[in-house]
Design an enzyme around this catalytic site. Structure first.
Site, mmCIF file in Angstrom:
data_model
loop_
_atom_site.group_PDB
_atom_site.id
_atom_site.type_symbol
_atom_site.label_atom_id
_atom_site.label_comp_id
_atom_site.label_asym_id
_atom_site.label_seq_id
_atom_site.Cartn_x
_atom_site.Cartn_y
_atom_site.Cartn_z
ATOM 1 N N GLU B 61 0.811 -1.222 0.000
ATOM 2 C CA GLU B 61 0.000 0.000 0.000
ATOM 3 C C GLU B 61 0.845 1.273 0.000
ATOM 4 O O GLU B 61 0.455 2.281 -0.598
ATOM 5 C CB GLU B 61 -0.948 0.002 1.204
ATOM 6 C CG GLU B 61 -2.003 -1.092 1.176
ATOM 7 C CD GLU B 61 -1.494 -2.437 1.702
ATOM 8 O OE1 GLU B 61 -0.348 -2.501 2.182
ATOM 9 O OE2 GLU B 61 -2.254 -3.428 1.627
ATOM 10 N N HIS B 112 -14.692 -1.061 3.571
ATOM 11 C CA HIS B 112 -14.641 -1.850 4.801
ATOM 12 C C HIS B 112 -14.264 -1.002 6.008
ATOM 13 O O HIS B 112 -13.538 -1.434 6.898
ATOM 14 C CB HIS B 112 -13.676 -3.030 4.651
ATOM 15 C CG HIS B 112 -14.138 -4.070 3.671
ATOM 16 N ND1 HIS B 112 -14.477 -3.772 2.360
ATOM 17 C CD2 HIS B 112 -14.327 -5.407 3.800
ATOM 18 C CE1 HIS B 112 -14.838 -4.886 1.733
ATOM 19 N NE2 HIS B 112 -14.774 -5.890 2.590
#
Lengths: 282, 317
Positions: B61, B112
């Protein structure tokens, strides 16, 4: 194309700028800046296709350079101003309040020539990959360059990026590692030994080459031209460039002691006596 | 009182996927990056339609945020996709330096978020992300409430120049926003006008706020319900106007009390119009595994919690 002697003259002035800037505010990072003076001078005065007179963030049709080890901002600012991005007198404002020349480079103050903030280490390779991918999408035949410290390679993000670029054939990218073997707490071998940097990048799938004499202008120019010839062949290019921290000022040379401290008045005078004023001090 | 109808529950992440697909057709500068969660983020349609503008970065990421920042040099508008936890906390310094401080036009799209991620538990249930992102100078922070609004928000942020954090979620929730409602960044949506208490909600708590308003009406309490989809910049005017009328406020969000929407509202009110406020938010706690609805009840984020908070706020007037 600039000749080597001309580039060496520019480098001498850049070194004067570096020690004067750091002395004036009694802070900054002279060691790495002096060590990378040949590299940045060669890049901006010979290698890069760029337009310093009308800076544009998007750099369409231009080569782009990202400084990942942002603490060597003195050499970056000197080279940017000397190559025409902004007035050399602005070097007087380095690290002072209300300046565009922040301690570490930033786009936030609108300084021409800077396209990413850096200082927190390990982020520039990812940014360069992104810019290189955009250049491919835009159909450009241009190259993206970066510079990293060898100590900076201890950051994990570097290896995420190092894995991505070969896997995705980002072959318009030349990442140079300033292998001076020094970091703040001592030698890189003592702090966190990395073994062979070249072997690591080879293992990740990069085309790796070495510039043994990173403080010899001809070696740097020839090396960067060779690096350019290796682009466009399916692999990103990693240049391991051996330099000496503090090069050009005898008492700063080859030690980590001058990573982030400023010279006194006497030390400034001693440093300047070793560096010819070739383009006029700011 | 306006009556809202669920047009058929859908997940907000699918709203993001649909919005991104539409952008793929209408804006050639939009590119998408994903860190090994293409299916979870509903980015599959974009990937299929525009393989040359979709970048799989793997489980990396930090690198994704940096690549996105770099892609803006040359005019691309990158949308990054991963879970909210890995979109913020894991990569805070990359966002801070390479995106926010560098003024890069990156859209950080995060699914999420919050407790409703459910069974995966607290490692993945970030409840601090709004706070982390809103503290960054220049960052726009958006948390839409349903499928239609998330789709509209996704399309709207491509037209806004600057870094944006777009937060959405995993579960199916009531979809009630009109499909053609224009999404205006920074503009509150008045859902129901009332006189006794203002309920300001964001994200999944907006539908619960509507339900709470109905329950309060049965008890002859007139609640004004406001959907704050943009936490930063906050619609100060809409909030002050409402609170001036009702004299008390409840904030509701699927986030920590510290640093969330409630904090932003209390900051505004403390400066402009000190007002009794009650918080429906997670109180300095991590989440845990469980069914989303059970977790919302256990951690005090139910419709009933909003009803009780409204009465408590009114009692403090």
């Amino acid at each position: 194309m600039a000749d080597i002697q001309e580039l060496e003259k520019i480098a001498s002035q850049v070194r004067r700028d570096i020690v004067r800037m750091v002395h004036a505010v009694q802070s900054g990072h002279p060691g790495g800046s002096l060590g990378c003076t040949e590299f940045l001078t060669a890049l901006y005065f010979d290698i890069l296709k760029h337009n310093s007179k009308s800076f544009d963030m998007d750099a369409k049709g231009e080569d782009v350079f990202f400084l990942s080890n942002g603490h060597i901002s003195p050499v970056f600012y000197s080279v940017l101003s000397r190559s025409g991005y902004f007035d050399v007198d602005e070097l007087n404002t380095f690290r002072k309040i209300n300046s565009r020349l922040q301690g570490h480079p930033t786009t936030h103050e609108g300084l021409e020539g800077v396209r990413i903030a850096s200082g927190s280490l390990g982020q520039g390779m990812s940014v360069a990959i992104g810019a290189a991918l955009t250049k491919k999408m835009n159909g450009e035949d241009t190259t993206v360059y970066t510079l990293h410290g060898d100590g900076e390679l201890q950051e994990g993000q570097i290896w995420e990026a190092a894995l991505y670029a070969p896997a995705n054939k980002v072959d318009n990218l030349i990442c140079t590692i300033d292998a001076n073997g020094q970091q703040i707490d001592g030698s890189t071998d003592d702090v966190l030994s990395m073994g062979s940097i070249a072997d690591k990048f080879k293992a990740f799938g990069w085309e790796v080459m070495t510039i043994e004499k990173g403080n010899d202008m001809k070696s740097v120019v020839d090396g960067l031209k060779h690096a350019k010839s290796l682009t466009g062949k399916g692999k990103p290019v990693c240049v391991v460039m051996h330099t000496e921290m503090g090069y050009g000022v005898d008492f700063m040379q080859g030690t980590h002691e001058w990573h982030g401290i400023a010279p006194s008045d006497d030390q400034l005078a001693a440093a300047l006596s070793q560096l010819e004023e070739t383009l006029g001090d700011y | 009182m306006k009556k809202y109808t669920d047009q058929g529950s859908k997940d907000t992440r699918s709203g993001f996927g649909a919005g991104l697909s539409e952008l793929g057709k209408t804006n050639e500068n939009v590119v998408a990056l994903c860190a090994d969660l293409t299916g979870s983020l509903k980015m599959g349609d974009f990937k299929k339609a525009h393989p040359d503008r979709f970048f799989q970065v793997g489980i990396a990421e930090a690198n994704m945020m940096g690549i996105a920042a770099g892609m803006t040099v040359g005019g691309k508008i990158p949308f990054t996709g991963t879970f909210a936890n890995f979109s913020t906390g894991r990569v805070y310094d990359q966002i801070r330096q390479s995106i926010a401080y560098s003024d890069k036009n990156v859209k950080i799209c995060a699914s999420h978020a919050g407790l409703t991620l459910g069974e995966d538990g607290a490692t993945h249930q970030i409840l601090e992300d709004i706070g982390l992102m809103k503290m960054l100078p220049g960052m726009t922070v958006i948390n839409p409430c349903d499928y239609n609004q998330t789709k509209a928000a996704t399309i709207a942020i491509a037209e806004h120049h600057g870094p944006v954090y777009l937060r959405f979620g995993r579960p199916k929730v009531a979809n009630f926003t009109p499909e053609d409602q224009k999404f205006e960044i920074g503009k509150a949506v008045m859902l129901n006008e009332g006189t006794d208490v203002t309920i300001i909600a964001t994200g999944h708590l907006v539908w619960k706020a509507i339900e709470a308003g109905e329950a309060l009406a049965e008890q002859n309490i007139s609640a004004e319900i406001i959907n704050i989809h943009t936490i930063k910049p906050l619609d100060d005017e809409a909030i002050l106007k409402s609170v001036a009328k009702t004299g008390c406020v409840v904030t509701a969000e699927e986030h920590q009390m510290n640093g969330g929407l409630g904090d932003s509202v209390s900051n505004l009110l403390a400066r402009e119009m000190p007002t009794p406020q009650e918080y429906v938010a997670v109180n300095d706690s991590f989440g845990e595994s469980g069914k989303p609805e059970d977790l919302m009840v256990k951690y005090g984020l139910s419709t009933q919690n909003i009803v009780e908070a409204a009465k408590k706020a009114m009692g403090r007037k």
